[in-house]
Design an enzyme around this catalytic site. Structure first.
Site, PDB file in Angstrom:
ATOM      1  N   ARG A  90       0.859  -1.195   0.000  1.00 34.65           N
ATOM      2  CA  ARG A  90       0.000   0.000   0.000  1.00 34.65           C
ATOM      3  C   ARG A  90       0.880   1.224   0.000  1.00 34.65           C
ATOM      4  O   ARG A  90       1.957   1.225   0.605  1.00 34.65           O
ATOM      5  CB  ARG A  90      -0.842   0.053   1.282  1.00 34.65           C
ATOM      6  CG  ARG A  90      -2.058  -0.817   1.299  1.00 34.65           C
ATOM      7  CD  ARG A  90      -2.782  -0.624   2.621  1.00 34.65           C
ATOM      8  NE  ARG A  90      -3.361   0.707   2.747  1.00 34.65           N
ATOM      9  CZ  ARG A  90      -4.594   1.022   2.397  1.00 34.65           C
ATOM     10  NH1 ARG A  90      -5.389   0.113   1.894  1.00 34.65           N
ATOM     11  NH2 ARG A  90      -5.053   2.249   2.549  1.00 34.65           N
ATOM     12  N   ASN A 106      11.772   0.506   3.488  1.00 32.46           N
ATOM     13  CA  ASN A 106      11.108  -0.454   2.603  1.00 32.46           C
ATOM     14  C   ASN A 106      12.175  -1.260   1.887  1.00 32.46           C
ATOM     15  O   ASN A 106      13.274  -0.766   1.643  1.00 32.46           O
ATOM     16  CB  ASN A 106      10.254   0.291   1.568  1.00 32.46           C
ATOM     17  CG  ASN A 106       9.509  -0.655   0.642  1.00 32.46           C
ATOM     18  OD1 ASN A 106       8.974  -1.678   1.089  1.00 32.46           O
ATOM     19  ND2 ASN A 106       9.464  -0.339  -0.642  1.00 32.46           N
ATOM     20  N   HIS A 108      12.682  -3.346  -1.707  1.00 29.39           N
ATOM     21  CA  HIS A 108      12.054  -3.452  -3.028  1.00 29.39           C
ATOM     22  C   HIS A 108      12.912  -4.358  -3.916  1.00 29.39           C
ATOM     23  O   HIS A 108      14.140  -4.233  -3.922  1.00 29.39           O
ATOM     24  CB  HIS A 108      11.919  -2.058  -3.656  1.00 29.39           C
ATOM     25  CG  HIS A 108      11.243  -2.087  -4.991  1.00 29.39           C
ATOM     26  ND1 HIS A 108       9.875  -2.225  -5.124  1.00 29.39           N
ATOM     27  CD2 HIS A 108      11.747  -2.046  -6.256  1.00 29.39           C
ATOM     28  CE1 HIS A 108       9.563  -2.264  -6.408  1.00 29.39           C
ATOM     29  NE2 HIS A 108      10.685  -2.149  -7.109  1.00 29.39           N
TER      30      HIS A 108
HETATM   31  C1  GAR Z   1       9.510  -8.961  -1.510  1.00 35.67           C
HETATM   32  O1  GAR Z   1      10.139  -9.432  -2.673  1.00 35.67           O
HETATM   33  C2  GAR Z   1       9.575  -7.446  -1.436  1.00 35.67           C
HETATM   34  O2  GAR Z   1      10.764  -6.924  -1.943  1.00 35.67           O
HETATM   35  C3  GAR Z   1       8.408  -7.069  -2.303  1.00 35.67           C
HETATM   36  O3  GAR Z   1       7.402  -7.982  -1.963  1.00 35.67           O
HETATM   37  C4  GAR Z   1       8.009  -9.214  -1.560  1.00 35.67           C
HETATM   38  C5  GAR Z   1       7.462  -9.592  -0.211  1.00 35.67           C
HETATM   39  O4  GAR Z   1       7.907 -10.860   0.158  1.00 35.67           O
HETATM   40  N1  GAR Z   1       8.004  -5.731  -2.065  1.00 35.67           N
HETATM   41  C6  GAR Z   1       7.623  -4.892  -3.027  1.00 35.67           C
HETATM   42  O5  GAR Z   1       7.532  -5.216  -4.195  1.00 35.67           O
HETATM   43  C7  GAR Z   1       7.304  -3.487  -2.545  1.00 35.67           C
HETATM   44  N2  GAR Z   1       7.185  -2.598  -3.657  1.00 35.67           N
HETATM   45  P1  GAR Z   1       7.767 -11.361   1.649  1.00 35.67           P
HETATM   46  O6  GAR Z   1       6.307 -11.145   2.036  1.00 35.67           O
HETATM   47  O7  GAR Z   1       8.117 -12.801   1.595  1.00 35.67           O
HETATM   48  O8  GAR Z   1       8.708 -10.548   2.497  1.00 35.67           O
END
Ligand code: GAR
Length: 201
Positions: A90, A106, A108
């Site tokens: 979000r 964060n 990414h």
């Molecule tokens: C991770 O790869 C994180 O970098 C990405 O979501 C995944 C969550 O994995 N986040 C984004 O893309 C944010 N823009 P997780 O729930 O196993 O930590």
């Protein structure tokens, strides 16, 4: 001990990596609270299994600001020093960013500023880059646009699928997120404009 507030929307592997680093005393911090906007998020279950305070906060029918006020309330009540977004899908309102200015991180799955937003690994494959990776950054009002604290690069192989590339990147996310958190908690990061500079001691 500095207190972390973790926000997640899904699987929660970055949350678990942080918890493991804390268990092994590689990250000196305490997880004060885990919260999610998704009731069925596996990460929320994992947090409860580990005995953390873990809350589902419903965004149903709420404006972004009203939902964020709930989240801010929980984080403040649990006295979080630093907010870690761990797959929290979000955008945060300006009021949230202001309440925790330079205290929201964060992770990414790309080398920002390349491939912000959703499906960063697919974007990288489709673009045809030979190197991708992950980024830990401060959260500002933009989309994946705040000052960069740490990055790690991985190769993109000809035979990669979205899954294989994501897995290679995820391994690095699990390493650099805890490192970046420790640097920030130790006061070893100073923000100057767009740049997050490491203060050597
Ligand atoms: C991770 O790869 C994180 O970098 C990405 O979501 C995944 C969550 O994995 N986040 C984004 O893309 C944010 N823009 P997780 O729930 O196993 O930590």
């Amino acid at each position: 001990m500095k207190r972390l507030g973790i926000l997640l929307s899904g699987r929660g592997s970055n949350f678990e990596a942080i918890a493991r680093h804390i268990d092994k005393n590689k990250l000196k911090a305490k997880i004060a609270v885990v919260a999610s906007n998704v009731e069925s998020a596996p990460g929320l279950q994992r947090a409860r299994q580990r005995g953390f305070d873990a809350f589902f906060l419903s965004s149903k029918g709420l404006s972004r600001e009203a939902f964020d006020r709930q989240v801010i309330h929980v984080l403040q009540e649990k006295q979080a020093d630093l907010v870690c977004l761990a797959g929290f899908m979000r955008l945060l309102s300006p009021a949230f960013i202001q309440a925790f200015r330079h205290r929201i991180l964060n992770v990414h799955p790309s080398l920002l500023p390349a491939f912000p937003g959703l499906d960063a690994q697919r974007q990288a494959l489709e673009y045809g880059v030979k190197v991708s990776g992950c980024t830990v950054h401060f959260v500002d009002e933009g989309l994946d646009s705040g000052p960069i604290i740490l990055q790690a690069a991985v190769p993109v192989l000809d035979e990669d699928t979205e899954e294989s590339l994501s897995a290679r990147i995820l391994e690095q996310e699990h390493q650099i997120y805890s490192k970046a958190i420790q640097c920030v908690l130790d006061g070893r990061v100073r923000v100057e404009g767009r740049r997050a500079l490491q203060i050597s001691r």
